[in-house]
Every structure is written in C-alpha cells, then in structure tokens.
Design a protein around this motif. Sequence first.
Motif, PDB file in Angstrom:
ATOM      1  N   GLY A 268       0.829  -1.200   0.000  1.00  0.00           N
ATOM      2  CA  GLY A 268       0.000   0.000   0.000  1.00  0.00           C
ATOM      3  C   GLY A 268       0.861   1.246   0.000  1.00  0.00           C
ATOM      4  N   SER A 269       1.954   1.190   0.716  1.00  0.00           N
ATOM      5  CA  SER A 269       2.879   2.311   0.723  1.00  0.00           C
ATOM      6  C   SER A 269       3.548   2.461  -0.637  1.00  0.00           C
ATOM      7  CB  SER A 269       3.940   2.086   1.799  1.00  0.00           C
ATOM      8  OG  SER A 269       4.909   3.082   1.693  1.00  0.00           O
ATOM      9  N   ALA A 270       4.000   1.328  -1.159  1.00  0.00           N
ATOM     10  CA  ALA A 270       4.759   1.360  -2.409  1.00  0.00           C
ATOM     11  C   ALA A 270       3.892   1.796  -3.587  1.00  0.00           C
ATOM     12  CB  ALA A 270       5.361  -0.015  -2.675  1.00  0.00           C
ATOM     13  N   VAL A 271       2.681   1.264  -3.646  1.00  0.00           N
ATOM     14  CA  VAL A 271       1.803   1.623  -4.759  1.00  0.00           C
ATOM     15  C   VAL A 271       1.185   2.982  -4.468  1.00  0.00           C
ATOM     16  CG1 VAL A 271      -0.325   1.050  -5.954  1.00  0.00           C
ATOM     17  CG2 VAL A 271       1.264  -0.762  -5.308  1.00  0.00           C
ATOM     18  N   GLY A 272       1.583   3.971  -5.234  1.00  0.00           N
ATOM     19  CA  GLY A 272       1.069   5.317  -4.968  1.00  0.00           C
ATOM     20  C   GLY A 272       1.003   6.103  -6.259  1.00  0.00           C
ATOM     21  N   LEU A 273       1.027   7.418  -6.104  1.00  0.00           N
ATOM     22  CA  LEU A 273       0.906   8.267  -7.285  1.00  0.00           C
ATOM     23  C   LEU A 273       1.996   7.987  -8.312  1.00  0.00           C
ATOM     24  CD1 LEU A 273       0.087  11.512  -5.325  1.00  0.00           C
ATOM     25  CD2 LEU A 273      -1.466  10.243  -6.811  1.00  0.00           C
ATOM     26  N   GLY A 274       3.192   7.646  -7.828  1.00  0.00           N
ATOM     27  CA  GLY A 274       4.318   7.388  -8.726  1.00  0.00           C
ATOM     28  C   GLY A 274       4.008   6.282  -9.725  1.00  0.00           C
ATOM     29  N   ASN A 275       3.366   5.225  -9.248  1.00  0.00           N
ATOM     30  CA  ASN A 275       3.033   4.116 -10.147  1.00  0.00           C
ATOM     31  C   ASN A 275       2.087   4.579 -11.246  1.00  0.00           C
ATOM     32  OD1 ASN A 275       3.617   3.092  -7.438  1.00  0.00           O
ATOM     33  ND2 ASN A 275       3.373   1.096  -8.377  1.00  0.00           N
ATOM     34  N   ILE A 276       1.190   5.487 -10.875  1.00  0.00           N
ATOM     35  CA  ILE A 276       0.120   5.822 -11.811  1.00  0.00           C
ATOM     36  C   ILE A 276       0.496   6.996 -12.715  1.00  0.00           C
ATOM     37  CG2 ILE A 276      -2.313   6.482 -11.978  1.00  0.00           C
ATOM     38  CD1 ILE A 276      -2.520   5.203  -9.093  1.00  0.00           C
TER      39      ILE A 276
ATOM     40  N   PHE B 190      13.274   3.610  -7.043  1.00  0.00           N
ATOM     41  CA  PHE B 190      13.649   4.039  -5.731  1.00  0.00           C
ATOM     42  C   PHE B 190      12.467   4.704  -5.012  1.00  0.00           C
ATOM     43  CE2 PHE B 190      16.242   7.452  -3.643  1.00  0.00           C
ATOM     44  CZ  PHE B 190      16.879   6.605  -2.783  1.00  0.00           C
ATOM     45  N   TYR B 191      11.821   5.596  -5.729  1.00  0.00           N
ATOM     46  CA  TYR B 191      10.666   6.300  -5.185  1.00  0.00           C
ATOM     47  C   TYR B 191       9.495   5.342  -5.047  1.00  0.00           C
ATOM     48  CZ  TYR B 191       6.937   9.785  -4.978  1.00  0.00           C
ATOM     49  OH  TYR B 191       5.849  10.540  -4.609  1.00  0.00           O
ATOM     50  N   SER B 192       9.347   4.491  -6.063  1.00  0.00           N
ATOM     51  CA  SER B 192       8.173   3.630  -6.105  1.00  0.00           C
ATOM     52  C   SER B 192       8.161   2.613  -4.971  1.00  0.00           C
ATOM     53  CB  SER B 192       8.117   2.920  -7.452  1.00  0.00           C
ATOM     54  OG  SER B 192       6.893   2.266  -7.598  1.00  0.00           O
ATOM     55  N   LEU B 193       9.339   2.171  -4.536  1.00  0.00           N
ATOM     56  CA  LEU B 193       9.351   1.173  -3.458  1.00  0.00           C
ATOM     57  C   LEU B 193       9.290   1.826  -2.070  1.00  0.00           C
ATOM     58  CD1 LEU B 193      11.861  -1.515  -4.769  1.00  0.00           C
ATOM     59  CD2 LEU B 193       9.413  -1.788  -4.436  1.00  0.00           C
ATOM     60  N   SER B 194       9.122   3.126  -2.016  1.00  0.00           N
ATOM     61  CA  SER B 194       9.084   3.866  -0.735  1.00  0.00           C
ATOM     62  C   SER B 194      10.341   3.621   0.098  1.00  0.00           C
ATOM     63  CB  SER B 194       7.864   3.464   0.098  1.00  0.00           C
ATOM     64  OG  SER B 194       6.688   3.719  -0.564  1.00  0.00           O
ATOM     65  N   ILE B 195      11.477   3.638  -0.586  1.00  0.00           N
ATOM     66  CA  ILE B 195      12.735   3.371   0.104  1.00  0.00           C
ATOM     67  C   ILE B 195      13.364   4.699   0.536  1.00  0.00           C
ATOM     68  CG2 ILE B 195      15.080   2.501  -0.288  1.00  0.00           C
ATOM     69  CD1 ILE B 195      13.811   0.652  -2.380  1.00  0.00           C
ATOM     70  N   ALA B 196      14.168   4.661   1.589  1.00  0.00           N
ATOM     71  CA  ALA B 196      14.953   5.819   2.040  1.00  0.00           C
ATOM     72  C   ALA B 196      14.118   6.937   2.628  1.00  0.00           C
ATOM     73  CB  ALA B 196      15.850   6.375   0.929  1.00  0.00           C
ATOM     74  N   MET B 197      12.918   6.605   3.077  1.00  0.00           N
ATOM     75  CA  MET B 197      12.165   7.633   3.796  1.00  0.00           C
ATOM     76  C   MET B 197      11.660   7.076   5.111  1.00  0.00           C
ATOM     77  SD  MET B 197       9.076   8.062   1.148  1.00  0.00           S
ATOM     78  CE  MET B 197       9.445   7.438  -0.453  1.00  0.00           C
ATOM     79  N   GLY B 198      12.354   6.073   5.615  1.00  0.00           N
ATOM     80  CA  GLY B 198      12.034   5.572   6.941  1.00  0.00           C
ATOM     81  C   GLY B 198      10.851   4.627   7.002  1.00  0.00           C
ATOM     82  N   ILE B 199      10.062   4.601   5.916  1.00  0.00           N
ATOM     83  CA  ILE B 199       8.811   3.843   5.973  1.00  0.00           C
ATOM     84  C   ILE B 199       9.038   2.346   6.156  1.00  0.00           C
ATOM     85  CG2 ILE B 199       6.846   3.116   4.576  1.00  0.00           C
ATOM     86  CD1 ILE B 199       6.882   5.969   3.393  1.00  0.00           C
ATOM     87  N   MET B 200       9.932   1.792   5.355  1.00  0.00           N
ATOM     88  CA  MET B 200      10.099   0.339   5.409  1.00  0.00           C
ATOM     89  C   MET B 200      10.775  -0.089   6.721  1.00  0.00           C
ATOM     90  SD  MET B 200       8.468  -0.946   3.000  1.00  0.00           S
ATOM     91  CE  MET B 200       7.604  -0.324   1.565  1.00  0.00           C
TER      92      MET B 200
ATOM     93  N   SER C 194       1.449   5.521   5.390  1.00  0.00           N
ATOM     94  CA  SER C 194       2.786   4.974   5.665  1.00  0.00           C
ATOM     95  C   SER C 194       3.779   6.099   5.966  1.00  0.00           C
ATOM     96  CB  SER C 194       3.271   4.114   4.500  1.00  0.00           C
ATOM     97  OG  SER C 194       3.620   4.911   3.383  1.00  0.00           O
ATOM     98  N   ILE C 195       3.611   7.230   5.311  1.00  0.00           N
ATOM     99  CA  ILE C 195       4.512   8.359   5.579  1.00  0.00           C
ATOM    100  C   ILE C 195       4.294   8.834   7.014  1.00  0.00           C
ATOM    101  CG2 ILE C 195       5.302  10.613   4.770  1.00  0.00           C
ATOM    102  CD1 ILE C 195       3.813  10.141   2.171  1.00  0.00           C
ATOM    103  N   LEU C 196       3.024   8.976   7.379  1.00  0.00           N
ATOM    104  CA  LEU C 196       2.740   9.460   8.732  1.00  0.00           C
ATOM    105  C   LEU C 196       3.204   8.451   9.784  1.00  0.00           C
ATOM    106  CD1 LEU C 196       1.513  11.559  10.612  1.00  0.00           C
ATOM    107  CD2 LEU C 196      -0.722  10.520  10.279  1.00  0.00           C
TER     108      LEU C 196
HETATM  109  N1  PHE Z   1       5.917   4.831  -3.369  1.00  0.00           N
HETATM  110  C1  PHE Z   1       4.895   5.750  -3.671  1.00  0.00           C
HETATM  111  C2  PHE Z   1       4.602   5.835  -5.155  1.00  0.00           C
HETATM  112  O1  PHE Z   1       5.098   5.119  -5.952  1.00  0.00           O
HETATM  113  C3  PHE Z   1       5.209   7.122  -3.289  1.00  0.00           C
HETATM  114  C4  PHE Z   1       5.408   7.423  -1.899  1.00  0.00           C
HETATM  115  C5  PHE Z   1       6.049   8.536  -1.633  1.00  0.00           C
HETATM  116  C6  PHE Z   1       4.953   6.639  -0.890  1.00  0.00           C
HETATM  117  C7  PHE Z   1       6.260   8.888  -0.372  1.00  0.00           C
HETATM  118  C8  PHE Z   1       5.172   6.969   0.361  1.00  0.00           C
HETATM  119  C9  PHE Z   1       5.839   8.075   0.619  1.00  0.00           C
HETATM  120  O2  PHE Z   1       3.835   6.658  -5.537  1.00  0.00           O
END
Ligand code: PHE
Length: 465
Positions: free
Chosen positions: A20-28, A231-241, A333-335
């Motif tokens: 749910g975190s990984a699939v976000g606006l970036g994917n779409i 990198f962005y799509s997997l929600s890596i490097a922002m503490g989430i995982m 997931s960010i929160l």
């Molecule tokens: N991984 C998400 C995406 O692909 C983006 C995202 C950004 C998720 C920041 C969490 C935090 O859209």
Amino acid sequence: MQKERHSFSNSIGFVLAAAGSAVGLGNIWRFPYLAAKDGGGLFLLVYLILALTFGFTLLTSEIAIGRKTKQSPLTAYSKLKEGWKPIGILACVVPMMILPYYCVIGGWVMKYAVAFITGDNAAAASDGYFTSFITADTEPMVYGVIFLLMTCFIIYLGVNKGIESFSKILMPALLILVIGISIFSLTLSNNDGGSVRTGLQGLKILFIPRISGMSVSDVLVVVMDAMGQLFYSLSIAMGIMVAYGSYVKDEANLMGSINQIEIFDTGVAFLAGVMIIPAVFVFMGEEGMSSSGPGLMFISIPKVFEAMGGIGRFIGILFFLMVLFAALTSSISILEAIVSSFMDQFKISRRRATAIEFVIALVLALLVCLGYNKLYFEFSLPNGVTAQILDIMDYVSNNILMPIVAICTCLLIGWVLTPDVVIDEVTRNGENFQRKKLYIVMIRFVAPVMLFILLLQSFGVFSFL
Ligand code: PHE
C-alpha cells in the motif's frame, strides 16, 4: 514502562500495508509516462532488472533493519551502530517533508473524485479548470486538510485496527479497479479524422522495445530514469520500510514477503501502463503521453474520459477512487514513519505523536497551498523545471535527501557492520537467502555508486541529455 510493540497480525497484513505504501501516485502518474518516453519495452526490461537487483537490495536492508532493531527510523540507526543517529534524523525529516505536499495532492485527487461523482466531469475536462482550482484561496486547503485528517485518523487507530485493516480493504479494491480499467482501456477505439486508433495499438507502445536510433547517452537516460522511479516507487529511504519492518514478527518469513511486495508494486506499475497508455493513445495520439504528474492526471486524463462519452464519467469515478486509495495507503505509511519515530524517541503515546505531527503537517500543507496564490514565485530547479513550494519540497526530499539516506544505509550495512547483519536477520528462522551473493555485491559496490551518480545528477553536476 513502555508498552509492548504492536505487530502485524500475519504476513498478508504486512505485505498489503507495505505494498500500500509502495503503490502510490508514482506508479500511476509517472511510470506509464516514463515507459512511453524511454523506449517502451526497453524501459520495462531495465526496470525489471533493477527491481530484482537494486530495489531488492535496498528494500531488504530497510525491512531487516526495522525488524532487527524493533525501532522507528529515528532511533533504529543509532541502535544498530552508535554515532549513526544523523541518518535516523534524516530518515525522519524526509517523511516530515513529504507528508504535507502529499496530502495537498491527495486533496486534488479527492476534488476530482467529487467532481466526477457530482457530474462536474465536463467542467473538469475543460481548459483552465485545474489551474483555477489549485490557485483558489480556500478549496485546495479544505480538500488537503480533509485528506490529512483521514490519514491521521487511520494512524491514530494504530498498526492493527488502522494501517492493517485499512490496507486489507483498500489494496484488494485497488487491484480490482486497476485490472478492470485496464481491460476496458484495451477495448477502446476511436476514429480520428479517418484513421482508427485502437487500445491494442497503444499497448504496443508500452511493450515493444524501441531501440533503433538510440545513442549510448539515451540508454543511460533510460537507466537513470528507471532507477529514480524504482527508488521512489518502493518507498525506500524515507524511513517507511524501517517502521513497517519493526512491526513484523520474528517468526515471519521476510524473504517471501519482500518478493510479494516487489511483485505487487511492479505489477501495479505495469498495469497502470496498460490502463493509461492505450486510453491516452486512442483519444490523444502519441503526443498525449508527453505529460506526467499533475499534468497527466488532472489535465489529460479528464479529457480522455470526456472523449469516451457517457461511460467516461463512470470510468472516471472508478479511476479517481482508485487513485485516492493508492494515495491514502501511501500517506498513512509516511505518517506512520513519523509517528513511530516520535513515540520511540520521546516515549509519548500514539495519540499525542499523531496530534503533534498533525499540527506540523497542517502548517506546511497550508503553505504549500499558498504557494499557488499569495506566496507564488518561480524558482528554477537544477533539472530545469520551474518550481513552486510543492515542487521544491518534492525535489529536495526525493532527489537529494533520499539518495543521501540510501547511500548512508549502504555504507552502514555494507562496510561498517557488514552485510551479515541483514543476512542473519533475514535467515533467522533458517530461511534461504536466495540472492545472497548478489545482495553483498549490490549493497557494497553497485548500489552506492549508482545512488551517488543519481545524487550528482540531482545537483545538476551533469546530465545525460
Ligand atoms: N511509493 C509511492 C509511489 O510510488 C510514493 C510514496 C512517496 C509513498 C512517499 C510513500 C511516501 O507513488
């Protein structure tokens, strides 16, 4: 006494929350555009290879750090190695920077969902609608705050009743919607002044590799685009995982879950391509694919729905609801990365931590909205894009701070502690670490070098174009 840490009730709960975190606006809104721009099937192939090597390495490391330390991002790194607190701080600052503008964009999505539901879809497709909405005084603020409140409410409910139970409903619903809209998109056709364009022709743009006439630097652009996106799509490097990993039970099989998260994220990205590229191609031709981000989602796509006729409104409602689900599971997931950090560091309750971050995010989100009217300015980013407050926060967090966090993670695991820390954690119940050698080479050499190149590119030191 601190209360016992919560954990996901089973691995499905964890996989759906992380996916749910990984699939976000970036994917779409970015993946389909990059695939169309970067040689179709060639981009898909490069992306897949990077997902299985680079993405896998970073995702595994972060989840393992979380489970091993049972700590939030802010406190995990210093628990692993004394003196490494600064990466923890950075890994907590990144989500604090992302949350406010992510909620503002979530508010935009909500506005479009409402517009389609209330029958305002024709207006939403007209020129100037998007600009006049985001530059308005109060409406974007109201929608952004509602989205932020929804995010806070889910996080306040906690790991099981909040994150897990919402992900278990929203993610399957999202998947059904994406598959349904993709199939519909493939059946489309349109007669545009004598020439008929079909959805299946559009699909070729996505899947057939276009390499003729490509120079070496073009291929490098494809690789760098794919890496930045992954990198962005997997929600890596922002503490989430790290935060989500800290809620995984010791008995759970990490490797199995990591594979499923990757398959889910990549699968949805590919499906988003199948959903968007044929539809845009049928009604707007190849030029229609030249925008990404808000331009694609809020300007081009409403026009595509309008061109579909009566059914467009119905498909539009489903589409924006789907995007809303994707954005919501990402923003929670960010929160959570932030709230868990406050809880672990300051030993405060979830309720108080959520309330504090709500106030911080609220102030910043309002500033982001003001960036389109009272505080409007034009700033030129190193990549040449003209930016407002939202784009600056996005650029600093994604292009500069996130690569720094990831490089430091590679150095800490690869060199200071040795990769065994992660390997031992992943195999603690006797599981098999299938790509062990690959992992070691990636975390020590390949990933930090690639990330460093990405970082230099973000600073505008050089460009492959
Ligand atoms: N991984 C998400 C995406 O692909 C983006 C995202 C950004 C998720 C920041 C969490 C935090 O859209």
